[in-house]
Design an enzyme around this catalytic site. Sequence first.
Site, PDB file in Angstrom:
ATOM      1  N   GLY A 104       0.827  -1.199   0.000  1.00  0.00           N
ATOM      2  CA  GLY A 104       0.000   0.000   0.000  1.00  0.00           C
ATOM      3  C   GLY A 104       0.861   1.248   0.000  1.00  0.00           C
ATOM      4  O   GLY A 104       0.503   2.277   0.573  1.00  0.00           O
ATOM      5  N   ALA A 105       2.003   1.176  -0.685  1.00  0.00           N
ATOM      6  CA  ALA A 105       3.024   2.221  -0.566  1.00  0.00           C
ATOM      7  C   ALA A 105       2.641   3.519  -1.247  1.00  0.00           C
ATOM      8  O   ALA A 105       3.306   4.538  -1.030  1.00  0.00           O
ATOM      9  CB  ALA A 105       4.353   1.704  -1.124  1.00  0.00           C
ATOM     10  N   GLY A 107      -0.368   4.854  -0.823  1.00  0.00           N
ATOM     11  CA  GLY A 107      -1.495   5.368  -0.050  1.00  0.00           C
ATOM     12  C   GLY A 107      -1.112   6.482   0.903  1.00  0.00           C
ATOM     13  O   GLY A 107       0.062   6.822   1.081  1.00  0.00           O
ATOM     14  N   MET A 108      -2.128   7.044   1.554  1.00  0.00           N
ATOM     15  CA  MET A 108      -1.919   8.195   2.428  1.00  0.00           C
ATOM     16  C   MET A 108      -1.092   7.862   3.662  1.00  0.00           C
ATOM     17  O   MET A 108      -0.260   8.657   4.102  1.00  0.00           O
ATOM     18  CB  MET A 108      -3.274   8.768   2.850  1.00  0.00           C
ATOM     19  N   SER A 110       1.225   5.557   3.964  1.00  0.00           N
ATOM     20  CA  SER A 110       2.616   5.410   3.529  1.00  0.00           C
ATOM     21  C   SER A 110       3.236   6.754   3.177  1.00  0.00           C
ATOM     22  O   SER A 110       4.438   6.964   3.357  1.00  0.00           O
ATOM     23  CB  SER A 110       2.695   4.468   2.333  1.00  0.00           C
ATOM     24  N   ARG A 191     -19.156  -7.310   6.839  1.00  0.00           N
ATOM     25  CA  ARG A 191     -17.831  -7.565   7.426  1.00  0.00           C
ATOM     26  C   ARG A 191     -17.288  -8.911   6.967  1.00  0.00           C
ATOM     27  O   ARG A 191     -16.089  -9.050   6.701  1.00  0.00           O
ATOM     28  CB  ARG A 191     -17.923  -7.529   8.952  1.00  0.00           C
ATOM     29  N   ASN A 198     -10.111  -9.269   1.741  1.00  0.00           N
ATOM     30  CA  ASN A 198      -8.786  -8.897   2.222  1.00  0.00           C
ATOM     31  C   ASN A 198      -8.002 -10.110   2.700  1.00  0.00           C
ATOM     32  O   ASN A 198      -6.770 -10.136   2.616  1.00  0.00           O
ATOM     33  CB  ASN A 198      -8.901  -7.856   3.337  1.00  0.00           C
ATOM     34  N   GLN A 205       0.113 -12.640   0.368  1.00  0.00           N
ATOM     35  CA  GLN A 205       1.306 -11.966   0.874  1.00  0.00           C
ATOM     36  C   GLN A 205       2.042 -12.829   1.893  1.00  0.00           C
ATOM     37  O   GLN A 205       3.272 -12.798   1.966  1.00  0.00           O
ATOM     38  CB  GLN A 205       0.923 -10.605   1.461  1.00  0.00           C
ATOM     39  N   ASP A 252      -4.817   2.730  18.737  1.00  0.00           N
ATOM     40  CA  ASP A 252      -5.819   2.641  19.796  1.00  0.00           C
ATOM     41  C   ASP A 252      -5.193   2.959  21.154  1.00  0.00           C
ATOM     42  O   ASP A 252      -5.787   3.669  21.979  1.00  0.00           O
ATOM     43  CB  ASP A 252      -6.443   1.245  19.813  1.00  0.00           C
ATOM     44  N   HIS A 280      -9.063  -5.127  16.908  1.00  0.00           N
ATOM     45  CA  HIS A 280      -9.133  -3.747  16.455  1.00  0.00           C
ATOM     46  C   HIS A 280     -10.526  -3.526  15.874  1.00  0.00           C
ATOM     47  O   HIS A 280     -10.747  -3.532  14.665  1.00  0.00           O
ATOM     48  CB  HIS A 280      -8.057  -3.473  15.407  1.00  0.00           C
TER      49      HIS A 280
END
Length: 440
Positions: A104-105, A107-108, A110, A191, A198, A205, A252, A280
Amino acid sequence: MALSEISSSYSMTQTLNTNLSSKHTTSLNSYGSRRRSALLHPRCAPRIRCSVAPNQVQTPVTTAVPSDVVSKRECYGVFCTTYDLKADEKSKSWKSLINIAVSGAAGMISNHLLFKLASGEVFGPDQPIALKLLGSERSFQALEGVAMELEDSLYPLLREVSIGIDPYEVFQDAEWALLIGAKPRGPGMERADLLDINGQIFAEQGKALNAVASRNVKVIVVGNPCNTNALICLKNAPNIPAKNFHALTRLDENRAKCQLALKAGVFYDKVSNMTIWGNHSTTQVPDFLNAKINGVPVKEVITDTKWLEKEFTERVQKRGGVLIQKWGRSSAASTAVSIVDGIRSLVTPTPEGDWFSSGVYTNGNPYGIAEDIVFSMPCRSTGDGDYELVKDVIIDDFLRERIKKTEAELLAEKRCVAHLTGEGNAYCDLPEDTMLPGEQ
């Protein structure tokens, strides 16, 4: 928590490497049963535009590369040139280079995190690093932009940068893997659906890490639902110790410390021994029973039990939603800071008597929590990247009841992804929707 791009089943990789000969090409690879490569751009003549270590640059050394040769790992920009680097008084005391992979490099999160890593803020002013950045086909141009900004920032400690969309290439020899990229929850998505979508990303990965990363790689999962994604990832990486996988619950913890400090009228560095137990999600348990303010138990400083048991917990859980209402987007900078905090807690010794929170594998835990899930618990570290669970904590009936609720949710999530962890057919019986604000 902000979410970033998904990695793809295709690969496009460029490598910024001061130890490689000079060349500038791009390769496209698909992986699976077969892999292939195709030259996308003609090779450019190497040139120096700027230097990441100007006080060390000597005569550039370049090597001609046949035009028909396509490498999986190609250079980019300033890193295309191999320099004859002579150690000066500063750099000769540097540690050995470490490889850090980030998904996700583009993205915001990162966008805030990578520059902290490159500056030395995370691993120290004497620790050179190589960044291995994973994006997607859709985000690849943005990934190139990220690499350009890193190039223009002239970080002396940043010795190599690789960008690509194939985890089997980007994760090669990774010693740290920061898995941020995940699919955000879309309108009408349950969910259970998000867990499956995901989960497939993190299963792949995990397999890639198992195949090509360092055998002692430390993995921090940020993409949500991060606890169960971390479980999926570790189950698909059997050659890597399960203890090396973390789900990020540090944001958190930081939010909980802030709320206690505000209520007590002290600065937040006076709050210690803060634990986030469990998932989380909105079942998470911010632990005020064991937390301290100025070394004194919180319940002796804040005597409003009703506030602690109800409003405090809800404020921590809903903090991200309030931020979205104010700013119009989910937290990115504070998430990046919490990733930094999480890493630093593992690479620096924990202060005497204190601890930190991280979602870790429960096998062998001393709290009676169900085994074989990833559950946020109190940890200590000697600074070697490893940790131990804290044994000297108090768990009363109120805390135990809440821990059991978040434990039940994680066990239900585990059943939902059984097909991704090698445990048979999946069965979803999630009791309720407990996604945190910002994940929808």
